[in-house]
Design a protein around this motif. Structure first.
Motif, PDB file in Angstrom:
ATOM      1  N   GLU A   1       0.827  -1.208   0.000  1.00 41.27           N
ATOM      2  CA  GLU A   1       0.000   0.000   0.000  1.00 41.27           C
ATOM      3  C   GLU A   1       0.864   1.263   0.000  1.00 41.27           C
ATOM      4  OE1 GLU A   1      -4.037  -1.664   2.166  1.00 41.27           O
ATOM      5  OE2 GLU A   1      -2.640  -0.454   3.332  1.00 41.27           O
ATOM      6  N   ILE A   2       1.957   1.230   0.732  1.00 42.09           N
ATOM      7  CA  ILE A   2       2.866   2.384   0.737  1.00 42.09           C
ATOM      8  C   ILE A   2       3.478   2.567  -0.646  1.00 42.09           C
ATOM      9  CG2 ILE A   2       5.009   3.286   1.729  1.00 42.09           C
ATOM     10  CD1 ILE A   2       4.204   1.801   4.333  1.00 42.09           C
ATOM     11  N   GLU A   3       3.794   1.446  -1.300  1.00 40.61           N
ATOM     12  CA  GLU A   3       4.292   1.522  -2.677  1.00 40.61           C
ATOM     13  C   GLU A   3       3.260   2.170  -3.593  1.00 40.61           C
ATOM     14  OE1 GLU A   3       6.434  -1.934  -4.336  1.00 40.61           O
ATOM     15  OE2 GLU A   3       5.948  -2.934  -2.438  1.00 40.61           O
ATOM     16  N   ALA A   4       1.977   1.826  -3.383  1.00 37.00           N
ATOM     17  CA  ALA A   4       0.912   2.371  -4.230  1.00 37.00           C
ATOM     18  C   ALA A   4       0.805   3.884  -4.071  1.00 37.00           C
ATOM     19  CB  ALA A   4      -0.417   1.707  -3.884  1.00 37.00           C
ATOM     20  N   ILE A   5       0.900   4.369  -2.834  1.00 31.54           N
ATOM     21  CA  ILE A   5       0.849   5.817  -2.612  1.00 31.54           C
ATOM     22  C   ILE A   5       2.057   6.480  -3.267  1.00 31.54           C
ATOM     23  CG2 ILE A   5       0.900   7.638  -0.856  1.00 31.54           C
ATOM     24  CD1 ILE A   5      -0.510   5.739   1.037  1.00 31.54           C
TER      25      ILE A   5
ATOM     26  N   LEU B   1       3.304  10.179  -1.590  1.00 29.43           N
ATOM     27  CA  LEU B   1       3.836   9.749  -0.296  1.00 29.43           C
ATOM     28  C   LEU B   1       4.560  10.915   0.372  1.00 29.43           C
ATOM     29  CD1 LEU B   1       4.186   7.324   1.630  1.00 29.43           C
ATOM     30  CD2 LEU B   1       6.369   6.868   0.491  1.00 29.43           C
ATOM     31  N   GLY B   2       4.258  11.147   1.649  1.00 26.52           N
ATOM     32  CA  GLY B   2       4.911  12.233   2.369  1.00 26.52           C
ATOM     33  C   GLY B   2       4.902  11.995   3.861  1.00 26.52           C
ATOM     34  N   THR B   3       5.586  12.851   4.582  1.00 28.26           N
ATOM     35  CA  THR B   3       5.698  12.688   6.031  1.00 28.26           C
ATOM     36  C   THR B   3       4.406  13.034   6.761  1.00 28.26           C
ATOM     37  OG1 THR B   3       6.564  14.937   6.262  1.00 28.26           O
ATOM     38  CG2 THR B   3       8.168  13.155   6.004  1.00 28.26           C
ATOM     39  N   ASP B   4       3.413  13.556   6.040  1.00 31.13           N
ATOM     40  CA  ASP B   4       2.139  13.902   6.671  1.00 31.13           C
ATOM     41  C   ASP B   4       1.134  12.759   6.630  1.00 31.13           C
ATOM     42  OD1 ASP B   4       1.838  14.004   3.930  1.00 31.13           O
ATOM     43  OD2 ASP B   4       0.739  15.907   3.893  1.00 31.13           O
TER      44      ASP B   4
ATOM     45  N   THR C   1       6.037  -4.554   3.084  1.00 31.28           N
ATOM     46  CA  THR C   1       7.124  -5.205   2.368  1.00 31.28           C
ATOM     47  C   THR C   1       8.438  -4.479   2.635  1.00 31.28           C
ATOM     48  OG1 THR C   1       6.867  -3.805   0.411  1.00 31.28           O
ATOM     49  CG2 THR C   1       5.494  -5.799   0.531  1.00 31.28           C
ATOM     50  N   ASP C   2       9.534  -5.089   2.223  1.00 32.01           N
ATOM     51  CA  ASP C   2      10.831  -4.423   2.358  1.00 32.01           C
ATOM     52  C   ASP C   2      10.837  -3.105   1.584  1.00 32.01           C
ATOM     53  OD1 ASP C   2      11.768  -6.430   3.969  1.00 32.01           O
ATOM     54  OD2 ASP C   2      12.893  -7.457   2.388  1.00 32.01           O
ATOM     55  N   GLU C   3      10.160  -3.099   0.437  1.00 28.72           N
ATOM     56  CA  GLU C   3      10.117  -1.872  -0.361  1.00 28.72           C
ATOM     57  C   GLU C   3       9.274  -0.809   0.331  1.00 28.72           C
ATOM     58  OE1 GLU C   3      10.777   0.854  -3.489  1.00 28.72           O
ATOM     59  OE2 GLU C   3      11.875  -0.860  -2.640  1.00 28.72           O
ATOM     60  N   ASP C   4       8.160  -1.224   0.967  1.00 28.93           N
ATOM     61  CA  ASP C   4       7.363  -0.286   1.751  1.00 28.93           C
ATOM     62  C   ASP C   4       8.233   0.400   2.805  1.00 28.93           C
ATOM     63  OD1 ASP C   4       4.883  -0.748   0.514  1.00 28.93           O
ATOM     64  OD2 ASP C   4       4.387  -2.391   1.870  1.00 28.93           O
ATOM     65  N   LEU C   5       9.002  -0.404   3.534  1.00 28.12           N
ATOM     66  CA  LEU C   5       9.847   0.127   4.602  1.00 28.12           C
ATOM     67  C   LEU C   5      10.952   1.015   4.044  1.00 28.12           C
ATOM     68  CD1 LEU C   5      10.133  -3.056   6.850  1.00 28.12           C
ATOM     69  CD2 LEU C   5       8.704  -1.046   7.249  1.00 28.12           C
ATOM     70  N   ARG C   6      11.499   0.617   2.910  1.00 28.98           N
ATOM     71  CA  ARG C   6      12.557   1.443   2.302  1.00 28.98           C
ATOM     72  C   ARG C   6      12.001   2.810   1.928  1.00 28.98           C
ATOM     73  NH1 ARG C   6      14.384   3.583  -1.973  1.00 28.98           N
ATOM     74  NH2 ARG C   6      12.612   2.924  -3.244  1.00 28.98           N
ATOM     75  N   LEU C   7      10.791   2.820   1.372  1.00 30.92           N
ATOM     76  CA  LEU C   7      10.170   4.087   0.965  1.00 30.92           C
ATOM     77  C   LEU C   7       9.895   4.976   2.184  1.00 30.92           C
ATOM     78  CD1 LEU C   7       7.739   2.759  -1.773  1.00 30.92           C
ATOM     79  CD2 LEU C   7       9.693   4.283  -2.123  1.00 30.92           C
ATOM     80  N   LEU C   8       9.407   4.367   3.271  1.00 26.40           N
ATOM     81  CA  LEU C   8       9.181   5.145   4.490  1.00 26.40           C
ATOM     82  C   LEU C   8      10.478   5.739   4.993  1.00 26.40           C
ATOM     83  CD1 LEU C   8       6.601   3.197   6.709  1.00 26.40           C
ATOM     84  CD2 LEU C   8       6.308   5.407   5.598  1.00 26.40           C
ATOM     85  N   GLY C   9      11.538   4.921   4.961  1.00 22.40           N
ATOM     86  CA  GLY C   9      12.844   5.408   5.405  1.00 22.40           C
ATOM     87  C   GLY C   9      13.373   6.533   4.531  1.00 22.40           C
ATOM     88  N   SER C  10      13.081   6.471   3.245  1.00 23.94           N
ATOM     89  CA  SER C  10      13.625   7.457   2.312  1.00 23.94           C
ATOM     90  C   SER C  10      13.030   8.845   2.538  1.00 23.94           C
ATOM     91  CB  SER C  10      13.358   7.024   0.862  1.00 23.94           C
ATOM     92  OG  SER C  10      11.971   7.120   0.544  1.00 23.94           O
ATOM     93  N   ILE C  11      11.811   8.918   3.116  1.00 21.61           N
ATOM     94  CA  ILE C  11      11.215  10.234   3.409  1.00 21.61           C
ATOM     95  C   ILE C  11      11.409  10.626   4.874  1.00 21.61           C
ATOM     96  CG2 ILE C  11       9.516  10.000   1.566  1.00 21.61           C
ATOM     97  CD1 ILE C  11       7.414   9.440   3.780  1.00 21.61           C
ATOM     98  N   GLY C  12      12.056   9.753   5.643  1.00 29.62           N
ATOM     99  CA  GLY C  12      12.315  10.057   7.048  1.00 29.62           C
ATOM    100  C   GLY C  12      11.186   9.665   7.979  1.00 29.62           C
ATOM    101  N   GLY C  13      10.296   8.790   7.525  1.00 27.84           N
ATOM    102  CA  GLY C  13       9.189   8.355   8.386  1.00 27.84           C
ATOM    103  C   GLY C  13       8.056   9.365   8.359  1.00 27.84           C
TER     104      GLY C  13
END
Length: 253
Positions: A216-220, A226-229, A239-251
């Motif tokens: 779902e995070i990948e879809a956004i 996708l943003g910090t808000d 997924t690992d990619e979901d987590l990577r994307l969250l990390g890339s914006i700083g959570g």
């Protein structure tokens, strides 16, 4: 000793709080005008932050305690159809007071029992009367929608959210803030989710959603939104990619 200095281990110390902030920590602090609280043998810590709860369900604690399958969905959400605005006030107020009594001073309430504008107004009043620092998450997905609802899901709720936004400042020092809870992110609802995110950013409120499926995070992110808000809730199947994307914006902030 100020709070910016290294405190180290202290067997006997005082804490001076000025306003809402810790001003000094050290032994033998004196202030003739201060209220003194004897906290010997106690733990002193910042108030806890509860980032996801449904306070209208306070009245049903224990009803689904053994719901390890999907029993929650057949037991709890249908109860919302019997709620009046006064019931919502009682549940939100009692849940907020109980939270503070147990050390939770900041709360994000994912509110899924809004059948009409007066339910939202009752919620605002309950939070203000309780004194807790709260973010009122207005559910756009109408998770607990019933036949008696006066406002439909998603975009049908935008005007009521805008009405509330006009009365809730959302400043950093305000005890009450407004947010929106996005609809489920499904392959056939991506465009609706995109409209909801754009709406939330237009009125400058943060967002959350029940992140219950992988990707779902990948879809956004594919939508470029996708943003910090945006705060994911649960996220048990990221997924690992979901987590990577969250990390890339700083959570999420």
């Amino acid at each position: 000793m100020s709070v910016n200095e290294e405190v180290g281990d202290l067997e006997d110390a005082d804490i001076l709080i000025v306003g809402s902030r810790i001003d000094q920590i050290g032994p033998g602090l004196k202030d003739s005008e201060a209220e003194v609280i004897d906290a010997k043998g106690m733990l002193i810590m910042p108030g806890m932050a509860d980032t996801h709860t449904h306070l209208w369900q306070t009245l049903f604690k224990g009803r689904a305690a053994d719901a390890w399958g999907m029993e929650y969905f057949t037991n709890i959400p249908p109860m919302s159809r019997h709620f009046t605005a006064d019931d919502v006030y009682a549940a939100i107020y009692s849940g907020a007071v109980e939270s503070m009594a147990n050390g939770v001073t900041t709360i994000f309430d994912y509110h899924t029992c809004i059948h009409a504008p007066e339910y939202a107004d009752a919620t605002v009043q309950a939070f203000k009367d309780s004194g807790i620092r709260a973010t009122f998450g207005y559910d756009l997905g109408a998770f607990s929608l019933g036949e008696s609802d006066k406002i439909g899901p998603s975009e049908a709720r935008f005007p009521d959210v805008e009405r509330l936004r006009g009365t809730i400042p959302n400043g950093d020092e305000d005890l009450l803030r407004l947010a929106v809870c996005l609809s489920q992110i499904l392959p056939d609802t991506i465009e609706r989710m995109e409209r909801e995110i754009r709406f939330a950013r237009e009125i400058d409120v943060p967002m959350t959603w029940h992140n219950n499926k992988p990707g779902e995070i990948e879809a956004i992110n594919r939508s470029g939104l996708l943003g910090t808000d945006i705060l994911p809730a649960h996220s048990n199947y990221t997924t690992d990619e979901d987590l990577r994307l969250l990390g890339s914006i700083g959570g999420c902030l």
